[in-house]
Design an enzyme around this catalytic site. Structure first.
Site, mmCIF file in Angstrom:
data_model
loop_
_atom_site.group_PDB
_atom_site.id
_atom_site.type_symbol
_atom_site.label_atom_id
_atom_site.label_comp_id
_atom_site.label_asym_id
_atom_site.label_seq_id
_atom_site.Cartn_x
_atom_site.Cartn_y
_atom_site.Cartn_z
ATOM 1 N N HIS A 142 0.837 -1.207 0.000
ATOM 2 C CA HIS A 142 0.000 0.000 0.000
ATOM 3 C C HIS A 142 0.873 1.259 0.000
ATOM 4 O O HIS A 142 0.617 2.208 -0.749
ATOM 5 C CB HIS A 142 -0.881 0.051 1.260
ATOM 6 N N LYS B 20 -16.356 -6.668 5.919
ATOM 7 C CA LYS B 20 -15.368 -7.670 6.343
ATOM 8 C C LYS B 20 -15.068 -7.552 7.839
ATOM 9 O O LYS B 20 -15.095 -6.466 8.393
ATOM 10 C CB LYS B 20 -14.057 -7.441 5.578
ATOM 11 N N ARG C 265 -2.223 -5.836 -8.529
ATOM 12 C CA ARG C 265 -1.161 -6.810 -8.276
ATOM 13 C C ARG C 265 -1.046 -7.823 -9.406
ATOM 14 O O ARG C 265 0.029 -8.261 -9.758
ATOM 15 C CB ARG C 265 -1.441 -7.555 -6.965
ATOM 16 N N SER D 188 -3.298 -7.676 2.852
ATOM 17 C CA SER D 188 -3.489 -7.540 4.303
ATOM 18 C C SER D 188 -3.988 -8.846 4.908
ATOM 19 O O SER D 188 -3.552 -9.252 5.998
ATOM 20 C CB SER D 188 -4.500 -6.428 4.604
HETATM 21 O O1 PNS Z 1 -9.089 -2.574 0.607
HETATM 22 P P1 PNS Z 1 -10.388 -2.866 -0.060
HETATM 23 O O2 PNS Z 1 -11.250 -3.766 0.813
HETATM 24 O O3 PNS Z 1 -10.210 -3.409 -1.451
HETATM 25 O O4 PNS Z 1 -11.140 -1.461 -0.184
HETATM 26 C C1 PNS Z 1 -12.387 -1.409 -0.822
HETATM 27 C C2 PNS Z 1 -12.950 0.022 -0.818
HETATM 28 C C3 PNS Z 1 -13.071 0.541 0.620
HETATM 29 C C4 PNS Z 1 -12.017 0.923 -1.594
HETATM 30 C C5 PNS Z 1 -14.319 -0.082 -1.518
HETATM 31 O O5 PNS Z 1 -15.065 -1.081 -0.893
HETATM 32 C C6 PNS Z 1 -15.084 1.228 -1.501
HETATM 33 O O6 PNS Z 1 -14.805 2.103 -2.283
HETATM 34 N N1 PNS Z 1 -16.079 1.315 -0.572
HETATM 35 C C7 PNS Z 1 -16.891 2.477 -0.413
HETATM 36 C C8 PNS Z 1 -18.334 2.209 -0.815
HETATM 37 C C9 PNS Z 1 -18.511 2.426 -2.308
HETATM 38 O O7 PNS Z 1 -18.276 3.487 -2.845
HETATM 39 N N2 PNS Z 1 -18.944 1.356 -2.982
HETATM 40 C C10 PNS Z 1 -19.105 1.320 -4.406
HETATM 41 C C11 PNS Z 1 -17.815 0.894 -5.085
HETATM 42 S S1 PNS Z 1 -17.998 0.831 -6.837
#
Ligand code: PNS
Length: 160
Positions: free
Chosen positions: A17, A41, A90, A127
């Site tokens: 990250h 999660k 990745r 993670s």
């Molecule tokens: O580390 P992660 O779990 O891949 O992060 C995911 C995250 C937090 C970036 C994604 O779930 C997110 O943007 N959540 C906010 C809610 C949202 O906007 N959802 C629509 C995504 S298209």
């Protein structure tokens, strides 16, 4: 002013990250690392702990700040004058879901997603895997910032 966001759960932040944040900070005037607090999660660290670990790990980057967000990422972008979302890729396996999110976000708001290829030394890093390896006593000290390693060790000791 070109402002970007690096969003994620960061439970906990890894060196992979940090690599993406550092490279985003070279491409944009300002970068906000945004910690999502409303995903489903199971988390090892609270949002406050994840934000504090990121603030510590990013302290050396002058144009990087850290914030928590709940709700839609596109709303966070609009509220903070952010035009770009930076995501690390990745492997091909990341691409399908990331493309879907990028296209959904573009349909919701005038925001561009920029994909940055993960540096090869971090391509296996996640993670969830860091937590699993640490939980079974594996050495993850080279995979996360020192403050994260310390807190991870402490948290897992409390739980055992
Ligand atoms: O580390 P992660 O779990 O891949 O992060 C995911 C995250 C937090 C970036 C994604 O779930 C997110 O943007 N959540 C906010 C809610 C949202 O906007 N959802 C629509 C995504 S298209």
């Amino acid at each position: 002013m070109r402002r970007a966001v690096c969003p994620g759960s960061f439970d906990p932040v890894t060196n992979g990250h940090i690599d993406i944040v550092q490279r985003a900070a070279r491409m944009f005037d300002e970068v906000v690392v945004a910690v999502g607090v409303n995903t489903s999660k199971n988390r090892l660290f609270t949002p406050e702990e994840r934000i504090a670990m990121l603030e510590d790990a990013c302290a050396g980057f002058a144009n990087v700040s850290v914030a928590g967000f709940s709700g839609l990422l596109t709303d966070f972008c609009a509220q903070n004058g952010i035009q770009a979302i930076v995501k690390g890729l990745r492997a091909v396996s990341d691409f399908d879901y990331e493309l879907q999110m990028a296209q959904m976000n573009a349909s919701l708001a005038d925001v561009e997603t920029v994909f940055v290829p993960t540096s090869p030394e971090y391509s296996f890093l996640a993670s969830s895997l860091v937590k699993e390896v640490a939980m079974f006593g594996g050495d993850v000290s080279a995979l996360v910032p020192p403050n994260v390693h310390r807190q991870l060790t402490e948290r897992l000791a409390q739980r055992s």
